[in-house]
Design a protein around this motif. Structure first.
Motif, PDB file in Angstrom:
ATOM      1  N   ALA A   1     -10.834  -6.169 -10.745  1.00 53.66           N
ATOM      2  CA  ALA A   1     -10.282  -6.460 -12.065  1.00 53.66           C
ATOM      3  C   ALA A   1     -11.182  -7.383 -12.879  1.00 53.66           C
ATOM      4  CB  ALA A   1      -8.888  -7.070 -11.924  1.00 53.66           C
ATOM      5  N   ASP A   2     -11.923  -8.253 -12.203  1.00 56.32           N
ATOM      6  CA  ASP A   2     -12.807  -9.195 -12.898  1.00 56.32           C
ATOM      7  C   ASP A   2     -14.271  -8.766 -12.835  1.00 56.32           C
ATOM      8  OD1 ASP A   2     -10.673 -10.891 -13.555  1.00 56.32           O
ATOM      9  OD2 ASP A   2     -10.771 -11.870 -11.597  1.00 56.32           O
ATOM     10  N   TYR A   3     -14.523  -7.538 -12.407  1.00 52.50           N
ATOM     11  CA  TYR A   3     -15.908  -7.076 -12.255  1.00 52.50           C
ATOM     12  C   TYR A   3     -16.607  -6.966 -13.603  1.00 52.50           C
ATOM     13  CZ  TYR A   3     -19.914  -4.372 -10.748  1.00 52.50           C
ATOM     14  OH  TYR A   3     -21.198  -3.960 -10.506  1.00 52.50           O
ATOM     15  N   CYS A   4     -17.912  -7.275 -13.609  1.00 52.82           N
ATOM     16  CA  CYS A   4     -18.706  -7.148 -14.822  1.00 52.82           C
ATOM     17  C   CYS A   4     -20.156  -6.860 -14.454  1.00 52.82           C
ATOM     18  CB  CYS A   4     -18.621  -8.431 -15.643  1.00 52.82           C
ATOM     19  SG  CYS A   4     -19.453  -8.318 -17.255  1.00 52.82           S
ATOM     20  N   ALA A   5     -20.793  -5.952 -15.159  1.00 53.20           N
ATOM     21  CA  ALA A   5     -22.216  -5.643 -14.966  1.00 53.20           C
ATOM     22  C   ALA A   5     -22.757  -5.108 -16.275  1.00 53.20           C
ATOM     23  CB  ALA A   5     -22.405  -4.606 -13.858  1.00 53.20           C
TER      24      ALA A   5
ATOM     25  N   PRO B   1     -10.223  15.490 -21.369  1.00 54.72           N
ATOM     26  CA  PRO B   1     -11.115  14.935 -22.394  1.00 54.72           C
ATOM     27  C   PRO B   1     -12.118  13.971 -21.761  1.00 54.72           C
ATOM     28  CG  PRO B   1      -8.839  14.886 -23.145  1.00 54.72           C
ATOM     29  CD  PRO B   1      -8.798  15.280 -21.701  1.00 54.72           C
ATOM     30  N   TYR B   2     -13.345  13.954 -22.279  1.00 48.15           N
ATOM     31  CA  TYR B   2     -14.383  13.100 -21.708  1.00 48.15           C
ATOM     32  C   TYR B   2     -14.025  11.626 -21.864  1.00 48.15           C
ATOM     33  CZ  TYR B   2     -18.838  10.954 -20.648  1.00 48.15           C
ATOM     34  OH  TYR B   2     -19.822  10.179 -20.076  1.00 48.15           O
ATOM     35  N   HIS B   3     -14.177  10.881 -20.768  1.00 46.96           N
ATOM     36  CA  HIS B   3     -13.885   9.443 -20.757  1.00 46.96           C
ATOM     37  C   HIS B   3     -14.897   8.773 -19.828  1.00 46.96           C
ATOM     38  CE1 HIS B   3     -11.266   5.861 -21.089  1.00 46.96           C
ATOM     39  NE2 HIS B   3     -11.671   5.615 -19.863  1.00 46.96           N
ATOM     40  N   PRO B   4     -15.941   8.144 -20.361  1.00 46.16           N
ATOM     41  CA  PRO B   4     -16.952   7.542 -19.485  1.00 46.16           C
ATOM     42  C   PRO B   4     -16.365   6.444 -18.613  1.00 46.16           C
ATOM     43  CG  PRO B   4     -17.258   6.825 -21.762  1.00 46.16           C
ATOM     44  CD  PRO B   4     -16.225   7.907 -21.792  1.00 46.16           C
ATOM     45  N   HIS B   5     -16.724   6.461 -17.338  1.00 46.31           N
ATOM     46  CA  HIS B   5     -16.193   5.500 -16.377  1.00 46.31           C
ATOM     47  C   HIS B   5     -17.035   5.536 -15.113  1.00 46.31           C
ATOM     48  CE1 HIS B   5     -14.488   9.365 -15.138  1.00 46.31           C
ATOM     49  NE2 HIS B   5     -14.403   8.848 -13.920  1.00 46.31           N
ATOM     50  N   VAL B   6     -16.799   4.580 -14.205  1.00 47.71           N
ATOM     51  CA  VAL B   6     -17.467   4.545 -12.904  1.00 47.71           C
ATOM     52  C   VAL B   6     -16.381   4.569 -11.832  1.00 47.71           C
ATOM     53  CG1 VAL B   6     -18.943   3.232 -11.340  1.00 47.71           C
ATOM     54  CG2 VAL B   6     -19.453   3.268 -13.786  1.00 47.71           C
TER      55      VAL B   6
ATOM     56  N   VAL C   1     -16.130   1.363 -18.743  1.00 41.59           N
ATOM     57  CA  VAL C   1     -17.324   1.231 -19.566  1.00 41.59           C
ATOM     58  C   VAL C   1     -16.866   0.627 -20.890  1.00 41.59           C
ATOM     59  CG1 VAL C   1     -19.192   2.448 -20.767  1.00 41.59           C
ATOM     60  CG2 VAL C   1     -18.473   3.192 -18.483  1.00 41.59           C
ATOM     61  N   VAL C   2     -17.183  -0.658 -21.129  1.00 46.92           N
ATOM     62  CA  VAL C   2     -16.715  -1.325 -22.341  1.00 46.92           C
ATOM     63  C   VAL C   2     -17.797  -1.396 -23.415  1.00 46.92           C
ATOM     64  CG1 VAL C   2     -14.979  -2.658 -21.096  1.00 46.92           C
ATOM     65  CG2 VAL C   2     -17.258  -3.619 -21.417  1.00 46.92           C
ATOM     66  N   GLU C   3     -19.034  -1.117 -23.053  1.00 46.15           N
ATOM     67  CA  GLU C   3     -20.112  -0.983 -24.028  1.00 46.15           C
ATOM     68  C   GLU C   3     -21.012   0.163 -23.569  1.00 46.15           C
ATOM     69  OE1 GLU C   3     -23.681  -3.574 -26.242  1.00 46.15           O
ATOM     70  OE2 GLU C   3     -22.418  -4.511 -24.701  1.00 46.15           O
TER      71      GLU C   3
ATOM     72  N   LEU D   1     -20.145  -2.752 -17.966  1.00 41.04           N
ATOM     73  CA  LEU D   1     -18.930  -2.441 -17.220  1.00 41.04           C
ATOM     74  C   LEU D   1     -18.089  -3.701 -17.133  1.00 41.04           C
ATOM     75  CD1 LEU D   1     -20.510  -0.551 -14.169  1.00 41.04           C
ATOM     76  CD2 LEU D   1     -19.897   0.393 -16.405  1.00 41.04           C
ATOM     77  N   GLU D   2     -16.781  -3.540 -17.262  1.00 41.93           N
ATOM     78  CA  GLU D   2     -15.906  -4.708 -17.159  1.00 41.93           C
ATOM     79  C   GLU D   2     -14.484  -4.279 -16.848  1.00 41.93           C
ATOM     80  OE1 GLU D   2     -14.325  -7.962 -20.264  1.00 41.93           O
ATOM     81  OE2 GLU D   2     -16.505  -7.915 -20.042  1.00 41.93           O
ATOM     82  N   GLY D   3     -13.920  -4.836 -15.770  1.00 41.09           N
ATOM     83  CA  GLY D   3     -12.524  -4.577 -15.434  1.00 41.09           C
ATOM     84  C   GLY D   3     -12.282  -3.187 -14.873  1.00 41.09           C
ATOM     85  N   THR D   4     -11.026  -2.911 -14.590  1.00 42.10           N
ATOM     86  CA  THR D   4     -10.664  -1.645 -13.961  1.00 42.10           C
ATOM     87  C   THR D   4      -9.652  -0.877 -14.799  1.00 42.10           C
ATOM     88  OG1 THR D   4      -9.065  -2.907 -12.621  1.00 42.10           O
ATOM     89  CG2 THR D   4     -11.136  -2.269 -11.568  1.00 42.10           C
TER      90      THR D   4
END
Length: 198
Positions: free
Chosen positions: A142-146, A118-123, A90-92, A73-76
């Motif tokens: 905005a700077d979140y990453c996990a 349309p399906y778009h994976p996200h949190v 979800v970037v990966e 996960l990264e950014g918003t």
């Protein structure tokens, strides 16, 4: 036997899950504490309770055909103005999520359903709150990453109190991490080809 409202999702593991849930509540989203932090695979779906055994068998079969894959996960991002949602991107792992949800909603399976979008994976980290609060959520994370290794998914049921509770986890099959090894239905194969070209 009546009906039940089910959902299938990938849980965001600790310590990330609880922290994002706390932040969501802090932004003023009253639903936060009733919704474990997750990436949706099958959105809330009302089904006859008698179908639960077939649904559980289907989930186990789909999970067995998958292998663990990396999630990051990264950014918003946001779905506004179409939908009042702010999310962590979800970037990966998005490709794996997309394949997985397609197989779970296979038209020939017990969880077949159409999606409103349309399906778009996200949190999701904010939903249906004031524009100002959603702006705050968008900026604050905005700077979140996990990142973690996704090793399965879970079936949830929404109670009469609106709270989502886990019914069962479905671990992926054994073997090295990577894309699933089984081809799936013709519809899923077509979707996978589109994903690869995008």
């Amino acid at each position: 036997m009546g009906t039940v409202t089910l959902g299938v999702s990938i849980a965001v593991p600790e310590p990330y899950g609880s922290r994002l849930q706390e932040l969501r509540a802090g932004f003023g989203d009253a639903a936060a504490h009733g919704i474990p932090t997750h990436v949706t695979l099958v959105p809330p779906t009302e089904v006859d309770a008698a179908r639960l055994p077939a649904i559980r068998a289907h989930l186990a079969e789909v999970a067995a055909g998958f292998r663990a894959f990396a999630m990051r996960l990264e950014g918003t991002g946001t779905f506004r103005p179409l939908s009042p949602v702010v999310f962590v991107k979800v970037v990966e792992g998005g490709y794996g999520c997309t394949l997985l949800q397609g197989r779970l909603r296979d038209p020939e399976g017990p969880l077949e359903r159409e999606l409103a979008f349309p399906y778009h994976p996200h949190v999701t980290v904010a939903h249906g709150i004031s524009e100002e609060a959603m702006d705050l959520a968008f900026a604050a994370l905005a700077d979140y990453c996990a990142e973690w290794l996704c090793e399965g998914f879970a079936l949830y049921e929404q109670g009469s109190d609106g709270v989502w509770r886990k019914l069962r986890e479905y671990p992926f099959g054994p073997g090295p991490a990577g894309l699933p090894t089984q081809s799936g239905s013709p519809a899923n194969e077509a979707a996978e080809a589109v994903i690869r070209r995008s």
